[in-house]
Design an enzyme around this catalytic site. Sequence first.
Site, PDB file in Angstrom:
ATOM      1  N   CYS A 219      10.617  16.482  -3.025  1.00  0.00           N
ATOM      2  CA  CYS A 219      11.035  15.258  -3.717  1.00  0.00           C
ATOM      3  C   CYS A 219      11.911  15.612  -4.911  1.00  0.00           C
ATOM      4  O   CYS A 219      12.920  14.963  -5.191  1.00  0.00           O
ATOM      5  CB  CYS A 219       9.821  14.491  -4.223  1.00  0.00           C
ATOM      6  SG  CYS A 219       8.568  14.185  -2.974  1.00  0.00           S
TER       7      CYS A 219
ATOM      8  N   CYS B  67      15.921  16.002  -4.892  1.00  0.00           N
ATOM      9  CA  CYS B  67      16.811  14.850  -5.080  1.00  0.00           C
ATOM     10  C   CYS B  67      16.509  14.116  -6.383  1.00  0.00           C
ATOM     11  O   CYS B  67      17.405  13.687  -7.099  1.00  0.00           O
ATOM     12  CB  CYS B  67      16.658  13.850  -3.934  1.00  0.00           C
ATOM     13  SG  CYS B  67      17.218  14.460  -2.349  1.00  0.00           S
ATOM     14  N   HIS B  68      15.216  13.936  -6.666  1.00  0.00           N
ATOM     15  CA  HIS B  68      14.811  13.043  -7.763  1.00  0.00           C
ATOM     16  C   HIS B  68      14.519  13.766  -9.069  1.00  0.00           C
ATOM     17  O   HIS B  68      14.188  13.119 -10.065  1.00  0.00           O
ATOM     18  CB  HIS B  68      13.570  12.238  -7.364  1.00  0.00           C
ATOM     19  CG  HIS B  68      13.770  11.377  -6.157  1.00  0.00           C
ATOM     20  ND1 HIS B  68      14.576  10.273  -6.165  1.00  0.00           N
ATOM     21  CD2 HIS B  68      13.264  11.462  -4.909  1.00  0.00           C
ATOM     22  CE1 HIS B  68      14.553   9.704  -4.963  1.00  0.00           C
ATOM     23  NE2 HIS B  68      13.775  10.408  -4.183  1.00  0.00           N
TER      24      HIS B  68
ATOM     25  N   CYS C  91      11.425   8.126   2.897  1.00  0.00           N
ATOM     26  CA  CYS C  91      12.043   9.310   2.309  1.00  0.00           C
ATOM     27  C   CYS C  91      11.638  10.558   3.094  1.00  0.00           C
ATOM     28  O   CYS C  91      12.462  11.425   3.355  1.00  0.00           O
ATOM     29  CB  CYS C  91      11.616   9.465   0.854  1.00  0.00           C
ATOM     30  SG  CYS C  91      12.966   9.315  -0.311  1.00  0.00           S
TER      31      CYS C  91
ATOM     32  N   CYS D 168      -6.451 -17.191  -0.017  1.00  0.00           N
ATOM     33  CA  CYS D 168      -6.546 -16.369  -1.233  1.00  0.00           C
ATOM     34  C   CYS D 168      -6.593 -17.273  -2.462  1.00  0.00           C
ATOM     35  O   CYS D 168      -7.335 -17.027  -3.415  1.00  0.00           O
ATOM     36  CB  CYS D 168      -5.350 -15.441  -1.347  1.00  0.00           C
ATOM     37  SG  CYS D 168      -4.891 -14.580   0.148  1.00  0.00           S
TER      38      CYS D 168
ATOM     39  N   CYS E  91      -9.834 -18.763  -4.255  1.00  0.00           N
ATOM     40  CA  CYS E  91     -10.541 -17.973  -5.261  1.00  0.00           C
ATOM     41  C   CYS E  91      -9.626 -17.643  -6.434  1.00  0.00           C
ATOM     42  O   CYS E  91      -9.980 -17.841  -7.586  1.00  0.00           O
ATOM     43  CB  CYS E  91     -11.046 -16.660  -4.653  1.00  0.00           C
ATOM     44  SG  CYS E  91     -12.476 -16.856  -3.599  1.00  0.00           S
ATOM     45  N   HIS E  92      -8.448 -17.081  -6.136  1.00  0.00           N
ATOM     46  CA  HIS E  92      -7.671 -16.406  -7.173  1.00  0.00           C
ATOM     47  C   HIS E  92      -6.763 -17.315  -7.996  1.00  0.00           C
ATOM     48  O   HIS E  92      -6.261 -16.893  -9.032  1.00  0.00           O
ATOM     49  CB  HIS E  92      -6.905 -15.234  -6.566  1.00  0.00           C
ATOM     50  CG  HIS E  92      -7.821 -14.207  -5.952  1.00  0.00           C
ATOM     51  ND1 HIS E  92      -8.662 -13.427  -6.703  1.00  0.00           N
ATOM     52  CD2 HIS E  92      -8.061 -13.879  -4.657  1.00  0.00           C
ATOM     53  CE1 HIS E  92      -9.359 -12.644  -5.899  1.00  0.00           C
ATOM     54  NE2 HIS E  92      -9.020 -12.894  -4.654  1.00  0.00           N
TER      55      HIS E  92
ATOM     56  N   ARG F  91      -7.153  -3.004  -0.158  1.00  0.00           N
ATOM     57  CA  ARG F  91      -7.825  -4.084  -0.892  1.00  0.00           C
ATOM     58  C   ARG F  91      -7.620  -5.428  -0.182  1.00  0.00           C
ATOM     59  O   ARG F  91      -8.528  -6.225  -0.042  1.00  0.00           O
ATOM     60  CB  ARG F  91      -7.270  -4.109  -2.311  1.00  0.00           C
ATOM     61  CG  ARG F  91      -7.709  -5.232  -3.211  1.00  0.00           C
ATOM     62  CD  ARG F  91      -9.162  -5.142  -3.578  1.00  0.00           C
ATOM     63  NE  ARG F  91      -9.959  -6.009  -2.750  1.00  0.00           N
ATOM     64  CZ  ARG F  91     -11.177  -6.424  -3.042  1.00  0.00           C
ATOM     65  NH1 ARG F  91     -11.777  -6.016  -4.134  1.00  0.00           N
ATOM     66  NH2 ARG F  91     -11.841  -7.211  -2.253  1.00  0.00           N
TER      67      ARG F  91
ATOM     68  N   CYS G 196     -10.418  -7.961   1.523  1.00  0.00           N
ATOM     69  CA  CYS G 196     -10.564  -9.382   1.208  1.00  0.00           C
ATOM     70  C   CYS G 196     -10.543 -10.203   2.506  1.00  0.00           C
ATOM     71  O   CYS G 196     -11.283 -11.166   2.643  1.00  0.00           O
ATOM     72  CB  CYS G 196      -9.419  -9.840   0.306  1.00  0.00           C
ATOM     73  SG  CYS G 196      -9.936 -10.183  -1.383  1.00  0.00           S
TER      74      CYS G 196
END
Lengths: 106, 257
Positions: free
Chosen positions: B72, B75-76, B110, B173, B176-177, B214, B218
């Site tokens: 990596c 290039c970076h 990449c 979703c 609840c959120h 995650r 849910c």
Amino acid sequence: MASALINVPAKAKRGDIIEIKTLMSHIMETGFRHTATGEVIPRDIITSFACRYNGTEIFRADLFPAIAANPFITFFTTATASGKFEFEWIGDNGFSETASASITVE
Amino acid sequence: MRLAGIILVSALLTADAIGAEIPPAERRSGTSFMTPDTKAMQDDDTANPGMLWVLDGEKLWARKIGAADKACTDCHNDARTSMKGIAAHYPAFDKTLGRPVDLQGRINLCRVNQQRATPLAYESRELLALTAFVAQQSRGVAIETGSDPQLAPFIANGRELFMQRQGQLNLGCTNCHDDNWDKRLAGSAITQAHPTGYPLYRLEWQSLGSLQRRLRACMSGIRAQAYDFGAPELVELELYLMSRAKGVPLEAPAIRP
């Protein structure tokens, strides 16, 4: 890819009580779990941890299956002299890792 | 094009009537719902187990791999400067694919295109480590995702998924959120679902995990069929959630209970 995180104060006054924090990456597989097909997942845990301060052992702990993954062990000691803390973790399947940290005591 | 725009705007307006969105001033990171002990664990880099993955990611960043034998860093260069603020813009639009990709997706692209190596499996230690290392460089940077106009239709899709009731419990979703984030569910804080700290260490998982993990958790919670890892729907949901959290600072790798 086992890695450890160690937190030891870089400097302390002689006689100071200092906190040492260690975090070791490990799955701590209990040996009590089963796969979806019913086979036991073999135990794979760290079994012992020790810390030496300039060659003298100042802390030791035995670890057991109920301890969570990536064990975080902290303890206190008195800063007596400049030098080196050496840490060692030993576990199942030949697991053995070491780390060290230096301290300057004035 | 203009017609499509009008349809999109009217679609957004109708959707607005369903769930009340959290105004920007009231947006709160999941951290603010945690106990002081868990917060202290997140704030101390030598107590935060997520940092173990960051350390691994730092090693992987410099490791040459693939047929191109490139790392990596070739290039970076130094991630501390080149990757600063990058995670705050993800998921971002990929011109060749014509759709958004998340940070994990970008790392795998990449790997395949530049390093000529095999893509890493979702939730593998290596992919989580690299993602955590890159995300950590954007700590404290406010989320900017979604400012690219090409993303608009994908954000709208993600929003639709967020609003849509699904599963045997027939919950979206938003139920609840958006509607109940100030309440608790079985003793746990519900939170506003701002993905500020991914990949993050969940004490329940005893491991680092991605936002996709995650989201899938849910979905099984509401007894719905979860999308596969890497599914475009999951990326669209990630994209909507990140644009919804605009302005909230990143804190990867975070800790959650």
